[in-house]
Design a protein around this motif. Structure first.
Motif, PDB file in Angstrom:
ATOM      1  N   SER A 109       6.213   6.115   7.305  1.00 28.31           N
ATOM      2  CA  SER A 109       5.762   7.362   6.677  1.00 28.31           C
ATOM      3  C   SER A 109       6.925   8.341   6.663  1.00 28.31           C
ATOM      4  CB  SER A 109       4.603   7.988   7.451  1.00 28.31           C
ATOM      5  OG  SER A 109       3.466   7.179   7.371  1.00 28.31           O
ATOM      6  N   GLN A 110       7.036   9.105   5.592  1.00 25.82           N
ATOM      7  CA  GLN A 110       8.113  10.084   5.457  1.00 25.82           C
ATOM      8  C   GLN A 110       7.573  11.370   4.856  1.00 25.82           C
ATOM      9  OE1 GLN A 110      11.390   9.728   6.413  1.00 25.82           O
ATOM     10  NE2 GLN A 110      10.685   7.826   7.332  1.00 25.82           N
ATOM     11  N   MET A 111       8.220  12.482   5.204  1.00 27.58           N
ATOM     12  CA  MET A 111       7.875  13.791   4.637  1.00 27.58           C
ATOM     13  C   MET A 111       8.944  14.182   3.621  1.00 27.58           C
ATOM     14  SD  MET A 111       5.096  14.826   6.211  1.00 27.58           S
ATOM     15  CE  MET A 111       4.953  16.581   6.273  1.00 27.58           C
TER      16      MET A 111
ATOM     17  N   MET B 114       6.959  14.744  -6.357  1.00 26.41           N
ATOM     18  CA  MET B 114       6.597  14.615  -4.950  1.00 26.41           C
ATOM     19  C   MET B 114       7.756  14.209  -4.041  1.00 26.41           C
ATOM     20  SD  MET B 114       3.459  15.433  -4.685  1.00 26.41           S
ATOM     21  CE  MET B 114       2.952  16.377  -6.073  1.00 26.41           C
ATOM     22  N   GLY B 115       8.994  14.245  -4.546  1.00 29.77           N
ATOM     23  CA  GLY B 115      10.151  13.908  -3.721  1.00 29.77           C
ATOM     24  C   GLY B 115      10.441  12.418  -3.723  1.00 29.77           C
ATOM     25  N   GLU B 116      11.560  12.042  -3.107  1.00 30.77           N
ATOM     26  CA  GLU B 116      11.958  10.636  -2.978  1.00 30.77           C
ATOM     27  C   GLU B 116      12.082  10.286  -1.497  1.00 30.77           C
ATOM     28  OE1 GLU B 116      15.547   9.950  -5.158  1.00 30.77           O
ATOM     29  OE2 GLU B 116      14.466   9.799  -7.048  1.00 30.77           O
TER      30      GLU B 116
ATOM     31  N   GLU C 198       0.857  -1.179   0.000  1.00 33.02           N
ATOM     32  CA  GLU C 198       0.000   0.000   0.000  1.00 33.02           C
ATOM     33  C   GLU C 198       0.892   1.228   0.000  1.00 33.02           C
ATOM     34  OE1 GLU C 198      -2.627  -0.070   3.341  1.00 33.02           O
ATOM     35  OE2 GLU C 198      -3.158  -2.168   3.002  1.00 33.02           O
ATOM     36  N   TYR C 199       0.633   2.128  -0.934  1.00 36.04           N
ATOM     37  CA  TYR C 199       1.367   3.388  -0.986  1.00 36.04           C
ATOM     38  C   TYR C 199       0.354   4.509  -1.139  1.00 36.04           C
ATOM     39  CZ  TYR C 199       3.973   7.332  -2.750  1.00 36.04           C
ATOM     40  OH  TYR C 199       4.484   8.592  -2.918  1.00 36.04           O
ATOM     41  N   SER C 200       0.505   5.546  -0.346  1.00 37.63           N
ATOM     42  CA  SER C 200      -0.367   6.715  -0.466  1.00 37.63           C
ATOM     43  C   SER C 200       0.421   7.960  -0.097  1.00 37.63           C
ATOM     44  CB  SER C 200      -1.596   6.580   0.437  1.00 37.63           C
ATOM     45  OG  SER C 200      -1.208   6.530   1.788  1.00 37.63           O
ATOM     46  N   PHE C 201      -0.068   9.103  -0.552  1.00 33.62           N
ATOM     47  CA  PHE C 201       0.555  10.355  -0.149  1.00 33.62           C
ATOM     48  C   PHE C 201      -0.492  11.443  -0.043  1.00 33.62           C
ATOM     49  CE2 PHE C 201       0.789  10.647  -4.762  1.00 33.62           C
ATOM     50  CZ  PHE C 201       0.440  11.967  -5.013  1.00 33.62           C
ATOM     51  N   MET C 202      -0.195  12.454   0.781  1.00 32.51           N
ATOM     52  CA  MET C 202      -1.040  13.630   0.919  1.00 32.51           C
ATOM     53  C   MET C 202      -0.132  14.845   0.810  1.00 32.51           C
ATOM     54  SD  MET C 202      -3.630  14.843   3.909  1.00 32.51           S
ATOM     55  CE  MET C 202      -4.756  13.504   3.580  1.00 32.51           C
ATOM     56  N   ALA C 203      -0.466  15.735  -0.140  1.00 29.63           N
ATOM     57  CA  ALA C 203       0.373  16.908  -0.394  1.00 29.63           C
ATOM     58  C   ALA C 203      -0.333  18.183   0.060  1.00 29.63           C
ATOM     59  CB  ALA C 203       0.697  16.995  -1.879  1.00 29.63           C
ATOM     60  N   PHE C 204       0.442  19.107   0.582  1.00 28.21           N
ATOM     61  CA  PHE C 204      -0.012  20.450   0.934  1.00 28.21           C
ATOM     62  C   PHE C 204       0.874  21.416   0.162  1.00 28.21           C
ATOM     63  CE2 PHE C 204      -1.035  17.732   4.489  1.00 28.21           C
ATOM     64  CZ  PHE C 204      -2.376  18.033   4.693  1.00 28.21           C
ATOM     65  N   MET C 205       0.275  22.154  -0.793  1.00 26.48           N
ATOM     66  CA  MET C 205       1.046  22.983  -1.712  1.00 26.48           C
ATOM     67  C   MET C 205       0.662  24.458  -1.571  1.00 26.48           C
ATOM     68  SD  MET C 205       2.732  20.627  -3.445  1.00 26.48           S
ATOM     69  CE  MET C 205       3.291  21.362  -4.951  1.00 26.48           C
TER      70      MET C 205
END
Length: 127
Positions: free
Chosen positions: A65-67, A96-98, A13-20
């Motif tokens: 989880s990572q930022m 979205m970064g690594e 499972e992979y997910s992300f949430m972005a705040f831009m």
């Protein structure tokens, strides 16, 4: 162990949430109701991964989880069909970064593509 590892199997499972924070600038043409605009943004992303990673030939569990820092660039066009209504078409490329996930106390970059290209169409009404 720093570097890129492989995924073990296809059960993860992979997910992300972005705040831009975004910025754009309108280039309005006086003779026609079209507005062209470039857009760009920068922000933070929280990546979550749960599954197995193959580390030196051995499957290891990962639940982390990572930022990371994210950015995007794009352009769009807006058709104003009344002074308070418009339709907008926007194309964006996003990075979205690594993220480096913790696998048995060490950091590893998993081969998950965190870039993307999207096209959106929307309706706007100004109150």
């Amino acid at each position: 162990m720093e570097g890129e590892e492989t995924l073990a199997g296809d059960k993860y499972e992979y997910s992300f949430m972005a705040f831009m924070a975004n910025i754009s600038y309108d280039f309005t043409l006086q003779s026609i109701p079209l507005t062209f605009f470039p857009t760009a943004g920068v922000g933070i992303v929280n990546h979550s991964f749960k599954g197995m990673a193959d580390v030196a030939g051995t499957p290891r569990p990962v639940d982390d989880s990572q930022m990371t820092v994210a950015s995007h660039v794009g352009a769009g066009v807006r058709f104003n069909f009344t002074p308070k209504q418009s339709i907008e078409l926007v194309a964006r490329y996003a990075y979205m970064g690594e993220p480096e996930y913790d696998i048995d106390g060490t950091n590893a970059i998993l081969p998950i593509d965190t870039t993307g290209f999207n096209v959106t169409i929307g309706y706007k009404y100004w109150f």
